[in-house]
Motif scaffolding. Structure first.
Motif, PDB file in Angstrom:
ATOM      1  N   GLU A   1      41.067  25.462  40.690  1.00  0.00           N
ATOM      2  CA  GLU A   1      40.774  24.868  39.469  1.00  0.00           C
ATOM      3  C   GLU A   1      41.319  25.799  38.359  1.00  0.00           C
ATOM      4  O   GLU A   1      41.298  25.442  37.013  1.00  0.00           O
ATOM      5  CB  GLU A   1      39.070  24.878  39.341  1.00  0.00           C
ATOM      6  N   ALA A   2      41.609  27.086  38.736  1.00  0.00           N
ATOM      7  CA  ALA A   2      42.586  28.055  37.723  1.00  0.00           C
ATOM      8  C   ALA A   2      43.300  28.863  38.642  1.00  0.00           C
ATOM      9  O   ALA A   2      42.805  29.605  39.501  1.00  0.00           O
ATOM     10  CB  ALA A   2      41.583  28.694  36.703  1.00  0.00           C
TER      11      ALA A   2
ATOM     12  N   ALA B   1      34.763  32.374  40.579  1.00  0.00           N
ATOM     13  CA  ALA B   1      35.917  32.626  40.026  1.00  0.00           C
ATOM     14  C   ALA B   1      36.016  34.098  39.838  1.00  0.00           C
ATOM     15  O   ALA B   1      35.036  34.829  39.823  1.00  0.00           O
ATOM     16  CB  ALA B   1      35.827  31.864  38.555  1.00  0.00           C
TER      17      ALA B   1
ATOM     18  N   ARG C   1      36.678  28.960  33.676  1.00  0.00           N
ATOM     19  CA  ARG C   1      36.870  27.484  33.613  1.00  0.00           C
ATOM     20  C   ARG C   1      36.297  27.028  32.077  1.00  0.00           C
ATOM     21  O   ARG C   1      35.271  27.130  31.757  1.00  0.00           O
ATOM     22  CB  ARG C   1      36.060  26.567  34.510  1.00  0.00           C
TER      23      ARG C   1
END
Length: 344
Positions: A39-40, A54, A112
């Motif tokens: 997602e990143a 993350a 995020r």
């Protein structure tokens, strides 16, 4: 020698590597699976995120990090753990040391974008080098937490602790070198009493009472404080702590980091052990170290040489290593062992 920036970037994209931030008794871990959707992903900016967790290292402080590569003994005689502690000098490492539940407002620095409107609360654990936080969009949980701001979560009469366990908010470790975030459930009644695979957190009040910044089995120089850890792929265990076939490439990669970033005294000891083995000196002819970390380094070196001798049988070398292990790495000697789980 490899540049630390390059090392950190390359391990962010290595799906076998893990990361953790926190303190002794309170840690947040980032793990990823092979091929897991990102997602990143901006390793040049030290960012990595999946649907489960993350990590982001602060680019502005990366050059201030003092890495310390180390290995620790496993209670199981055929295994060991290793990591690179990401340290700062004591005077630069301090967190906010809040001692009660504190609202910090929207988490505008969340990795995020979708999480940046969620409300961040410091759990108030008074950790020396980490602000251990939770983050949520749950209106009911936010209201309850706000009602109990200023109170200790360890107060048996405080309902916030039980509400956190039931609601499973994100857990965030904030340090001077960056942050690790976990989006999965908290290990407990809803997860069968175990932490879920992948990113997860641990909060162990009994360990927090020690006031330590890190395990006593970790050879961190006194002038440094570890704020986070890089856990490169282990050559003898997988990410879940299960035994694997000895991976020579993973072993060699970490030995390169050890040569560059280990404590100099332990590195010299390792070289002395290998030289003695190469000269076929019997264990009685070697003066064993008397300090804790020296003894551990000797035992670790012998365990690794044993695994290498198993992989590449050569004459009587394996027998010599076995005699050294009988002298210096007895199974009954467990005084300086850690568990095998990365980040714990």
């Amino acid at each position: 020698m490899a540049d630390l920036r390059d090392i950190l970037q390359s391990h962010l994209t290595d799906e076998k590597a893990s990361w953790s931030m926190g303190s002794f008794g309170a840690v947040v871990e980032f793990h990823q699976d092979r091929g897991e959707y990102l997602e990143a992903d901006a390793p040049a900016l030290y960012v990595r995120a999946t649907r489960r967790g993350a990590i982001r290292l602060n680019a502005a402080t990366v050059d201030s990090i003092e890495p310390v590569a180390y290995e620790t003994l496993s209670p199981r005689p055929h295994r060991w753990s290793h990591a690179v502690a990401l340290c700062l000098p004591v005077q630069d490492a301090a967190g906010n040391r809040r001692d009660a539940l504190t609202e910090l407002g929207p988490d505008e620095e969340a990795v995020r974008p979708a999480d940046r409107g969620s409300i961040l609360f410091d759990m108030g654990l008074t950790l020396a080098q980490c602000d251990f936080c939770i983050r949520t969009q749950d209106a009911d949980l936010i209201a309850l937490l706000r009602e109990n701001v200023g109170r200790s979560l360890f107060d048996p009469a405080n309902p916030a602790g039980g509400a956190i366990l039931k609601a499973h908010p994100h857990r965030i470790a904030l340090t001077r070198i960056g942050r690790v975030e976990v989006f999965q459930k908290i290990g407990g009644p809803d997860t069968g009493g175990v932490s879920p695979p992948g990113p997860h957190s641990h909060l162990l009040p009994q360990l927090l009472k020690s006031g330590r910044t890190h395990s006593a089995n970790t050879p961190i120089p006194d002038h440094l404080v570890p704020l986070g850890y890089l856990h490169p792929a282990n050559p003898v265990t997988d990410g879940m702590g299960a035994d694997t076939e000895f991976d020579l490439d993973d072993h060699a990669r970490f030995q390169g980091l050890y040569e560059q970033f280990a404590r100099p005294d332990l590195l010299l000891l390792r070289r002395a052990v290998l030289e003695a083995l190469g000269r076929k000196i019997e264990p009685g002819g070697f003066c064993a170290p008397t300090d804790r970390f020296g003894r551990a380094a000797l035992r670790l070196t012998l365990r690794q040489q044993h695994r290498l001798a198993e992989k590449f049988p050569s004459g009587t070398y394996g027998d010599l290593v076995a005699r050294w292990r009988e002298a210096f790495d007895k199974a009954s000697d467990t005084a300086a062992t850690d568990d095998d789980a990365p980040g714990h």
